[in-house]
Design a protein around this motif. Structure first.
Motif, mmCIF file in Angstrom:
data_model
loop_
_atom_site.group_PDB
_atom_site.id
_atom_site.type_symbol
_atom_site.label_atom_id
_atom_site.label_comp_id
_atom_site.label_asym_id
_atom_site.label_seq_id
_atom_site.Cartn_x
_atom_site.Cartn_y
_atom_site.Cartn_z
ATOM 1 N N LYS A 209 2.874 12.762 36.747
ATOM 2 C CA LYS A 209 1.471 13.047 37.061
ATOM 3 C C LYS A 209 1.368 14.157 38.100
ATOM 4 O O LYS A 209 0.519 15.058 37.994
ATOM 5 C CB LYS A 209 0.794 11.777 37.575
ATOM 6 N N LEU A 210 2.261 14.121 39.104
ATOM 7 C CA LEU A 210 2.294 15.174 40.127
ATOM 8 C C LEU A 210 2.595 16.530 39.493
ATOM 9 O O LEU A 210 1.918 17.530 39.756
ATOM 10 C CB LEU A 210 3.368 14.863 41.169
ATOM 11 N N VAL A 211 3.652 16.571 38.687
ATOM 12 C CA VAL A 211 4.099 17.823 38.080
ATOM 13 C C VAL A 211 2.994 18.431 37.223
ATOM 14 O O VAL A 211 2.748 19.648 37.244
ATOM 15 C CB VAL A 211 5.381 17.584 37.244
ATOM 16 N N ARG A 212 2.309 17.592 36.478
ATOM 17 C CA ARG A 212 1.297 18.086 35.539
ATOM 18 C C ARG A 212 -0.028 18.449 36.202
ATOM 19 O O ARG A 212 -0.783 19.262 35.678
ATOM 20 C CB ARG A 212 1.064 17.038 34.457
ATOM 21 N N SER A 227 16.338 12.988 33.647
ATOM 22 C CA SER A 227 15.810 11.670 34.007
ATOM 23 C C SER A 227 14.291 11.664 33.952
ATOM 24 O O SER A 227 13.676 10.693 33.489
ATOM 25 C CB SER A 227 16.285 11.279 35.412
ATOM 26 N N LEU A 228 13.667 12.758 34.412
ATOM 27 C CA LEU A 228 12.206 12.818 34.431
ATOM 28 C C LEU A 228 11.630 12.652 33.027
ATOM 29 O O LEU A 228 10.650 11.921 32.824
ATOM 30 C CB LEU A 228 11.744 14.148 35.037
ATOM 31 N N TYR A 229 12.251 13.329 32.056
ATOM 32 C CA TYR A 229 11.724 13.288 30.685
ATOM 33 C C TYR A 229 12.498 12.322 29.785
ATOM 34 O O TYR A 229 12.211 12.242 28.588
ATOM 35 C CB TYR A 229 11.737 14.694 30.093
ATOM 36 N N GLN A 230 13.478 11.621 30.372
ATOM 37 C CA GLN A 230 14.262 10.618 29.644
ATOM 38 C C GLN A 230 14.825 11.185 28.341
ATOM 39 O O GLN A 230 14.634 10.636 27.250
ATOM 40 C CB GLN A 230 13.405 9.372 29.362
ATOM 41 N N THR A 231 15.533 12.294 28.489
ATOM 42 C CA THR A 231 16.133 12.954 27.329
ATOM 43 C C THR A 231 17.645 12.814 27.368
ATOM 44 O O THR A 231 18.242 12.547 28.413
ATOM 45 C CB THR A 231 15.772 14.451 27.295
ATOM 46 N N VAL A 241 9.491 20.476 29.847
ATOM 47 C CA VAL A 241 8.896 20.957 31.092
ATOM 48 C C VAL A 241 8.131 22.265 30.897
ATOM 49 O O VAL A 241 7.279 22.620 31.716
ATOM 50 C CB VAL A 241 9.981 21.135 32.182
ATOM 51 N N ARG A 242 8.388 22.980 29.830
ATOM 52 C CA ARG A 242 7.765 24.289 29.620
ATOM 53 C C ARG A 242 6.239 24.222 29.632
ATOM 54 O O ARG A 242 5.583 25.148 30.094
ATOM 55 C CB ARG A 242 8.242 24.901 28.303
ATOM 56 N N VAL A 258 18.185 27.952 35.120
ATOM 57 C CA VAL A 258 17.193 28.351 34.123
ATOM 58 C C VAL A 258 15.839 28.350 34.814
ATOM 59 O O VAL A 258 15.451 27.357 35.438
ATOM 60 C CB VAL A 258 17.180 27.398 32.920
ATOM 61 N N VAL A 259 15.129 29.462 34.706
ATOM 62 C CA VAL A 259 13.815 29.588 35.325
ATOM 63 C C VAL A 259 12.768 29.715 34.217
ATOM 64 O O VAL A 259 12.879 30.585 33.346
ATOM 65 C CB VAL A 259 13.751 30.816 36.258
ATOM 66 N N VAL A 260 11.786 28.837 34.264
ATOM 67 C CA VAL A 260 10.694 28.853 33.290
ATOM 68 C C VAL A 260 9.423 29.301 33.988
ATOM 69 O O VAL A 260 9.027 28.704 35.001
ATOM 70 C CB VAL A 260 10.485 27.459 32.667
ATOM 71 N N VAL A 261 8.782 30.341 33.466
ATOM 72 C CA VAL A 261 7.524 30.833 34.033
ATOM 73 C C VAL A 261 6.521 30.973 32.898
ATOM 74 O O VAL A 261 6.738 31.761 31.965
ATOM 75 C CB VAL A 261 7.710 32.185 34.748
#
Length: 335
Positions: A209-212, A227-231, A241-242, A258-261
């Motif tokens: 919820k924080l991230v989104r 762990s966050l996305y249980q993958t 996360v993208r 890896v940097v996602v923007v």
């Protein structure tokens, strides 16, 4: 024989009460070679002044009078002329932190706590392969409340950086959300590090919820983001996360980062360290380099490189603090 200390006192703008063990020279003649240089003298004097100024901030005149009486500092007594500041050991530890942070050029105005939990401590055991395990007592570091949030400072800062390990206490959660709201109201950015996969396991839904909703820049290592996305794989977590945050900086140890923007993926090679001694502080230094780059308008790949260079320096020796000037180090790499 006191010659170095005496010279320091003569050159300093302040008095020093006790310099025991403050200067330790292990090689004969080293003090003459080092302290004959004006720059080294100046830095030593500045360090002494910083220590004294920090002690002055927490000095207790009543305790100082009592200590002076107890240790017989009156005329004719064995401690004649000794001066006490009235600062007990727990406060000296806090003062040590204050001095170190300010010496690094960081604005730090938080006063030592008068009550509540004591100063935090962390015991780290490092194995020959550079890996480590730790036992941490968070103490006062976790005693964060909404009233502690400095709205003016946050509004003036380009990025407010939140540590996931502080998400345990309810008051700290409120402080996080308050800080994020202040930053966004001032058109500033909020960064969050997941800190540890165990933290993620405890608060996965709350972190998502924080991230989104509240985070602009997310930091995580491979284990934490999976762990966050249980993958089962990093690539699955990367795809998840993208769409959840504007920027994600994901570290992968020797595989780089890896940097996602805005959904676009940038792969950054790892910086090879001069040696692999102690991985303590690698994630913190990566975040520091990355955030410096982002706050100064660098591109995503350059930010990733800055983080990697800083991380590679800190894992090349024992301890989590850099041992070289990082500005000069990154400049030598062409950044």
């Amino acid at each position: 024989n006191g010659a170095v200390e005496s010279a320091l006192l003569r050159r300093s703008g302040r008095g020093v009460y006790d310099f025991d063990d403050a200067l330790m020279v292990q090689q004969p003649g080293l003090s003459q070679r080092v302290f004959s240089r004006s720059r080294a003298w100046r830095r030593a004097v500045e360090a002494a002044d910083q220590v004294i100024a920090a002690v002055d901030e927490v000095a207790d005149s009543e305790r100082a009078v009592a200590s002076a009486r107890f240790f017989k500092t009156g005329p004719g007594d064995y401690g004649e002329g000794d001066v006490f500041a009235g600062v007990p050991v727990p406060e000296l530890r806090a003062t040590d932190l204050l001095v170190r942070v300010r010496a690094a050029g960081v604005a730090f105005s938080t006063p030592p706590a008068a009550d509540g939990p004591s100063t935090a401590r962390c015991y780290v055991l490092v194995t020959p392969d550079g890996e480590r395990t730790m036992n941490t007592y968070l103490g006062a570091a976790q005693d964060l409340h909404p009233a502690d949030v400095d709205a003016e400072m946050i509004a003036a800062s380009a990025i407010t950086y939140l540590e996931g390990y502080l998400w345990d206490p309810p008051a700290a959660k409120e402080a996080f959300l308050k800080a994020a709201a202040i930053a966004h109201d001032a058109n500033r950015m909020v960064a969050l590090t997941l800190s540890d996969s165990f933290c993620v396991d405890r608060y996965r839904d709350e972190f998502l919820k924080l991230v989104r909703g509240d985070v602009d820049i997310l930091f995580a290592n491979e284990a934490e983001i999976m762990s966050l996305y249980q993958t089962e794989t990093f690539d699955e977590a990367l795809q998840a996360v993208r769409g959840d945050t504007k920027v994600a900086a994901l570290t992968r140890s020797e595989a780089g980062s890896v940097v996602v923007v805005d959904g676009e993926v940038h792969v950054v090679d790892a910086e090879t360290p001069t040696a692999l001694v102690d991985t303590t502080g690698a994630g913190d230094q990566f975040a520091a380099g990355f955030l410096y780059g982002w706050a100064t308008g660098r591109g995503p790949v350059e930010c990733g490189r800055l983080g990697s260079i800083c991380a590679s320096e800190v894992i090349s020796h024992m301890g989590p603090r850099p041992e070289v000037n990082l500005g000069q180090l990154v400049a030598s790499k062409g950044l």
